[in-house]
Design an enzyme around this catalytic site. Structure first.
Site, PDB file in Angstrom:
ATOM      1  N   TRP A  80       0.858  -1.140   0.165  1.00  0.00           N
ATOM      2  CA  TRP A  80       0.015   0.033  -0.040  1.00  0.00           C
ATOM      3  C   TRP A  80       0.911   1.211   0.004  1.00  0.00           C
ATOM      4  CZ3 TRP A  80      -0.306   4.240   2.938  1.00  0.00           C
ATOM      5  CH2 TRP A  80      -1.380   4.896   3.097  1.00  0.00           C
ATOM      6  N   SER A 129       4.639  -5.958   2.418  1.00  0.00           N
ATOM      7  CA  SER A 129       3.642  -5.397   3.316  1.00  0.00           C
ATOM      8  C   SER A 129       2.331  -5.957   2.957  1.00  0.00           C
ATOM      9  CB  SER A 129       3.837  -3.867   2.701  1.00  0.00           C
ATOM     10  OG  SER A 129       3.333  -3.132   3.858  1.00  0.00           O
ATOM     11  N   THR A 130       1.341  -4.814   2.522  1.00  0.00           N
ATOM     12  CA  THR A 130      -0.023  -5.384   2.175  1.00  0.00           C
ATOM     13  C   THR A 130       0.006  -6.683   1.123  1.00  0.00           C
ATOM     14  OG1 THR A 130      -0.794  -3.318   2.838  1.00  0.00           O
ATOM     15  CG2 THR A 130      -2.221  -4.681   1.421  1.00  0.00           C
ATOM     16  N   ALA A 164       8.649  -7.910   4.830  1.00  0.00           N
ATOM     17  CA  ALA A 164       7.986  -7.003   5.665  1.00  0.00           C
ATOM     18  C   ALA A 164       6.385  -6.641   5.445  1.00  0.00           C
ATOM     19  CB  ALA A 164       8.528  -5.672   5.198  1.00  0.00           C
ATOM     20  N   ASP A 195      11.944  -1.882  11.124  1.00  0.00           N
ATOM     21  CA  ASP A 195      10.782  -1.584  10.405  1.00  0.00           C
ATOM     22  C   ASP A 195       9.879  -0.697  11.231  1.00  0.00           C
ATOM     23  OD1 ASP A 195       7.917  -1.470   8.911  1.00  0.00           O
ATOM     24  OD2 ASP A 195       8.640  -3.606   8.062  1.00  0.00           O
ATOM     25  N   HIS A 210      11.331  -0.662   6.280  1.00  0.00           N
ATOM     26  CA  HIS A 210      10.254  -1.314   5.748  1.00  0.00           C
ATOM     27  C   HIS A 210      10.182  -1.427   4.204  1.00  0.00           C
ATOM     28  CE1 HIS A 210       6.081  -2.758   5.560  1.00  0.00           C
ATOM     29  NE2 HIS A 210       5.693  -1.677   4.519  1.00  0.00           N
TER      30      HIS A 210
END
Length: 331
Positions: free
Chosen positions: A86, A152-153, A177, A282, A311
């Site tokens: 994201w 991430s997302t 991450a 992160d 991140h």
């Protein structure tokens, strides 16, 4: 650099979305022109030649959403599928896609619905739809034995995809991450972040997205706010470009999804080998409540911790991440 120092403004603050679309259209037209490259540099057995040869490629989901995707490399090579974070797009995987393409892999990445060049629909910004959209791309390309990589997302998207659609087309996965198992603090997840943190992200997205999308990459996303860090203006502007190309509605709703979705049971369902990569510095998805917990919940998970990495480490530490990911794929 001090954390509160003022960074220079983007070199293109007055570019409008219409101008961006015009530029993108021009690029697409240019890409569609006949190639002037020597025949020896072309790849006749590429994935592009085995599917429709279009400058812009889309798959239509069951609910009518147009999902943009890239598909580069030999059709018979091992496919690696990348799911972005994201509020970015498939462009965030440039360093990985070019690296693995040069090493003989087929690389695929899509823009999540509402992000990048995919349809800016007002609904469906949830993990089930994200997983179904990913499945639509995988099924359309008839991928087999794929390695799925999510940042991430996108890591949450990969986990939900595997739990929801099964592992028959997948051989391995990697979470970088990533948001699982659960970001938000709850009674059962006391180490998570307070809901107020994510409420503030939504507030900034709704009230001044352009500035927020400048401050985030200039600061905690890449660790550029750490003492001694050297911000890279191109990386900051590229993050801003990707974010502002997407839909504010998708980004607003997506904050709830990546923060409040509990992936605990999804992780438990996964049987294939999964590499969990996470930096211990992160500032977006804090390490202690993410990587180690996901690795423990997975039946065949391996945790690799990166001291001091931020991140956005697939971009700022691409050489390290690419080498370790390749070693995992080849093992």
């Amino acid at each position: 650099m001090k954390p509160d120092s003022v960074l220079p403004q983007p070199a293109f603050p007055e570019i409008t979305r219409r101008q961006m679309l015009v530029l993108g259209t021009g690029a697409a037209v240019t890409a569609a022109l006949p190639s002037t490259a020597p025949a020896a540099t072309r790849m006749p057995n590429s994935a592009a030649s085995s599917h429709e040869n279009l400058a812009m490629r889309y798959v239509t989901t069951r609910d009518g959403v147009q999902i943009f995707y890239k598909d580069w490399g030999p059709a018979n090579a091992t496919p690696i599928v990348f799911s972005h974070g994201w509020p970015l797009s498939s462009d965030d995987w440039d360093a990985q896609m070019l690296f693995f393409l040069s090493n003989g892999y087929r690389v695929i990445a899509h823009d999540r619905r509402g992000h990048g060049r995919s349809s800016q629909v007002w609904d469906g910004h949830d993990m089930d739809h994200y997983a179904d959209d990913l499945d639509a791309v995988v099924t359309h390309l008839d991928l087999k034995g794929a390695i799925h990589v999510g940042h991430s997302t996108g890591g949450g998207e990969v986990v939900r995809y595997l739990a929801r659609h099964g592992e028959k087309r997948v051989s391995k996965a990697c979470l970088i991450a990533a948001v699982p198992p659960l970001m938000m603090k709850t009674a059962s997840n006391p180490g998570g972040l307070p809901k107020s943190v994510f409420d503030d992200l939504q507030r900034q997205t709704a009230t001044n997205r352009a500035q927020f999308f400048r401050d985030l990459p200039a600061g905690p996303f890449y660790g550029f706010n750490r003492p001694g860090a050297k911000p890279q203006e191109g990386i900051i502007q590229n993050w801003w470009r990707q974010g502002m190309t997407g839909s504010a509605k998708a980004h607003y709703d997506g904050i709830v999804e990546f923060s409040q979705t509990d992936f605990t049971e999804d992780l438990k369902k996964i049987n294939l080998p999964v590499l969990v990569m996470h930096g211990d510095d992160d500032q977006i998805v804090p390490y202690a409540d993410a990587g180690p917990l996901s690795a423990r919940l997975l039946k065949n998970g391996t945790l690799k911790t990166y001291k001091g990495f931020p991140h956005g480490m697939p971009t700022t530490q691409a050489a390290v991440i690419n080498a370790d990911l390749r070693a995992f794929i080849k093992a």
